[in-house]
Scaffold this active site. Structure first.
Site, short mmCIF file in Angstrom:
data_model
loop_
_atom_site.label_atom_id
_atom_site.label_comp_id
_atom_site.label_asym_id
_atom_site.label_seq_id
_atom_site.Cartn_x
_atom_site.Cartn_y
_atom_site.Cartn_z
N PRO A 1 0.85 -1.24 -0.34
CA PRO A 1 0.10 -0.11 -0.16
C PRO A 1 0.29 1.25 -0.43
O PRO A 1 2.05 1.70 0.49
CB PRO A 1 -0.89 -0.04 1.29
CG PRO A 1 0.16 -1.32 2.47
CD PRO A 1 0.73 -2.09 0.83
N ASN A 2 0.54 2.72 -0.78
CA ASN A 2 1.17 3.35 -0.76
C ASN A 2 2.13 3.59 -1.57
O ASN A 2 2.62 5.02 -1.77
CB ASN A 2 0.90 4.13 0.55
CG ASN A 2 -0.43 4.41 1.16
OD1 ASN A 2 -1.00 5.06 0.97
ND2 ASN A 2 -0.68 4.26 2.28
N ARG B 1 5.52 11.31 -1.79
CA ARG B 1 5.01 10.84 -0.52
C ARG B 1 6.47 11.23 0.38
O ARG B 1 7.23 10.55 -0.09
CB ARG B 1 4.89 9.36 -0.78
CG ARG B 1 4.38 9.23 0.69
CD ARG B 1 4.33 7.58 0.26
NE ARG B 1 3.77 6.78 2.16
CZ ARG B 1 3.99 5.71 2.35
NH1 ARG B 1 4.54 4.38 1.50
NH2 ARG B 1 3.89 4.97 3.72
N TYR C 1 11.19 8.69 2.02
CA TYR C 1 11.28 7.43 1.35
C TYR C 1 12.48 8.06 -0.35
O TYR C 1 12.28 7.23 -1.40
CB TYR C 1 9.68 7.25 0.85
CG TYR C 1 9.11 7.14 1.59
CD1 TYR C 1 9.40 5.26 1.85
CD2 TYR C 1 7.59 7.39 1.92
CE1 TYR C 1 9.03 4.80 3.49
CE2 TYR C 1 7.55 6.46 3.26
CZ TYR C 1 7.91 5.78 3.75
OH TYR C 1 7.10 4.96 4.36
N ASN D 1 8.13 -5.99 -1.03
CA ASN D 1 7.64 -4.09 -0.15
C ASN D 1 6.36 -4.09 1.01
O ASN D 1 5.24 -3.88 -0.16
CB ASN D 1 8.23 -3.17 -0.72
CG ASN D 1 8.03 -1.79 0.47
OD1 ASN D 1 7.45 -2.02 1.47
ND2 ASN D 1 8.82 -1.13 0.42
N ALA E 1 2.85 -0.85 5.15
CA ALA E 1 2.05 -1.01 6.36
C ALA E 1 1.85 -2.53 7.00
O ALA E 1 1.67 -2.54 8.01
CB ALA E 1 1.22 0.18 6.72
N HIS F 1 3.51 -4.73 9.29
CA HIS F 1 3.34 -4.07 10.98
C HIS F 1 1.97 -4.38 11.75
O HIS F 1 1.91 -5.02 12.52
CB HIS F 1 3.98 -2.77 11.69
CG HIS F 1 4.55 -2.19 9.91
ND1 HIS F 1 5.98 -2.57 10.55
CD2 HIS F 1 4.39 -1.12 9.35
CE1 HIS F 1 6.71 -2.20 9.98
NE2 HIS F 1 6.01 -0.84 9.15
N ASP G 1 1.22 -15.88 6.91
CA ASP G 1 0.62 -17.21 6.43
C ASP G 1 0.51 -17.33 4.95
O ASP G 1 1.43 -18.74 4.81
CB ASP G 1 -0.94 -17.00 7.09
CG ASP G 1 -0.67 -16.82 8.56
OD1 ASP G 1 0.37 -17.38 9.47
OD2 ASP G 1 -2.03 -17.14 9.34
N GLU H 1 12.36 -9.75 2.43
CA GLU H 1 11.89 -8.03 2.35
C GLU H 1 12.23 -7.37 2.45
O GLU H 1 13.75 -7.10 2.43
CB GLU H 1 11.48 -8.46 4.25
CG GLU H 1 10.63 -7.60 5.10
CD GLU H 1 9.75 -7.51 5.91
OE1 GLU H 1 10.21 -8.59 6.96
OE2 GLU H 1 9.09 -6.39 7.32
N HIS I 1 13.09 -2.58 2.33
CA HIS I 1 12.30 -1.47 2.75
C HIS I 1 13.15 -0.02 2.49
O HIS I 1 14.06 -0.87 2.22
CB HIS I 1 11.92 -1.31 4.41
CG HIS I 1 11.05 -2.26 5.15
ND1 HIS I 1 9.32 -2.05 5.02
CD2 HIS I 1 11.05 -3.76 6.00
CE1 HIS I 1 9.05 -3.39 5.53
NE2 HIS I 1 9.88 -3.48 5.89
N SER J 1 12.90 2.40 3.69
CA SER J 1 13.32 3.62 5.10
C SER J 1 13.65 2.29 5.94
O SER J 1 13.46 1.29 5.73
CB SER J 1 12.33 4.21 5.64
OG SER J 1 11.17 3.01 5.86
N ARG K 1 12.73 4.49 12.89
CA ARG K 1 11.05 5.46 12.68
C ARG K 1 10.85 5.23 13.98
O ARG K 1 11.26 4.47 14.97
CB ARG K 1 10.71 4.81 11.61
CG ARG K 1 11.64 5.59 10.10
CD ARG K 1 10.59 5.38 9.25
NE ARG K 1 9.97 5.94 8.71
CZ ARG K 1 8.88 5.26 7.79
NH1 ARG K 1 8.95 5.03 6.91
NH2 ARG K 1 7.74 6.54 7.50
N ARG L 1 7.03 0.85 13.90
CA ARG L 1 7.79 0.68 12.52
C ARG L 1 8.20 -0.68 12.50
O ARG L 1 9.06 -1.53 12.13
CB ARG L 1 7.75 1.00 11.64
CG ARG L 1 6.44 1.93 10.83
CD ARG L 1 7.46 3.45 10.13
NE ARG L 1 6.68 4.31 10.24
CZ ARG L 1 5.51 4.23 9.69
NH1 ARG L 1 5.16 3.54 8.51
NH2 ARG L 1 4.73 5.24 9.36
C1 DQA Z 1 8.04 1.45 4.43
C2 DQA Z 1 7.78 1.30 6.11
C3 DQA Z 1 6.59 1.23 6.44
O1 DQA Z 1 6.50 1.39 7.72
C4 DQA Z 1 5.22 1.75 6.08
O2 DQA Z 1 4.17 2.06 6.21
C5 DQA Z 1 5.72 1.94 4.21
C6 DQA Z 1 6.78 2.02 3.53
C7 DQA Z 1 8.90 1.19 3.68
O3 DQA Z 1 9.25 0.65 2.52
O4 DQA Z 1 10.25 2.05 4.25
O5 DQA Z 1 4.65 1.82 3.86
O6 DQA Z 1 7.80 -0.20 3.70
#
Ligand code: DQA
Length: 143
Positions: free
Chosen positions: A10-11, A18, A23, A72, A75, A78, A85, A96, A98, A100, A105, A109
Site C-alpha cells: 500500500p501507498n 510521498r 522515501y 515490500n 504498512a 506491521h 501465513d 522483505e 523497505h 526506509s 523510525r 514500525r
Molecule cells: C515501508 C516502511 C513501512 O513502515 C511503511 O508503512 C511503508 C513503506 C518502506 O519501504 O520503508 O509504507 O515499507
C-alpha cells in the site's frame, strides 16, 4: 524461464510524491524500470504488482509459480498475519524490502510480522534496497 514475483504494498504507488524526506524522489515506475533492466540482463521473467489491498497480496502469493518473491509490504509489514501465513504456506524463498530503515523510525514500525517467514530483510537503502534484494533473488533462482 526463471520467475521472480515482486510485490509493492500500500501507498508505494505514491513514491516520488510521498514524504520525500523519508522515501526519496524516486518513483515506483523508475524502480520497476531498473528491475526490468536487471531482469533482462539475467534472462529472468518478472511479475511486478502494486496493490493497496491485503487480500490481493495474499491471492498473488497463493497462486504464484515464481521461484523467489521480493516484497515490500508497506504498512502491512506491521499488521498482517494473513500475508505472513501466505508466505509460510508457500515455502518460496522470500525477501522483505523497505526503502526506509524501519528501526530508525516510530516504534510501531520496529516490529515486522513478515520477517520471521522471510529469508531476510533489506531495509534503509532507498530504491537500492530493491536492487540488493534482486541480486540475492537471482542467486536463489539460478541455484
Ligand atoms: C515501508 C516502511 C513501512 O513502515 C511503511 O508503512 C511503508 C513503506 C518502506 O519501504 O520503508 O509504507 O515499507
Amino acid at each position: 524461464m526463471k520467475k521472480i514475483l515482486i510485490i509493492h504494498g500500500p501507498n508505494l504507488n505514491l513514491l516520488g510524491k510521498r514524504e520525500l524526506e523519508v522515501y526519496g524522489k524516486v518513483t515506483l515506475q523508475e524502480i520497476n524500470q531498473g528491475l526490468e533492466e536487471l531482469a533482462k540482463q539475467r534472462q529472468v521473467e518478472l511479475k511486478i504488482i502494486q496493490t493497496n489491498h491485503e487480500g490481493e497480496i495474499v491471492d498473488e502469493i497463493g497462486k504464484t509459480e515464481a521461484k523467489a518473491i521480493i516484497i515490500n509490504p508497506g504498512a502491512f509489514t506491521h499488521t498482517s498475519i494473513a500475508i505472513a501465513d501466505a508466505i509460510a504456506a508457500r515455502n518460496i524463498p522470500t525477501i522483505e524490502v523497505h526503502l526506509s530503515n524501519i528501526y530508525k523510525r516510530e516504534e510501531f514500525r520496529h516490529k515486522s510480522l513478515i520477517a520471521p517467514v522471510c529469508l531476510g530483510q533489506i531495509s534503509g537503502f532507498g530504491a537500492k534496497s530493491y536492487s540488493l534484494a534482486f541480486q540475492f533473488a537471482m542467486e536463489l533462482v539460478e541455484e
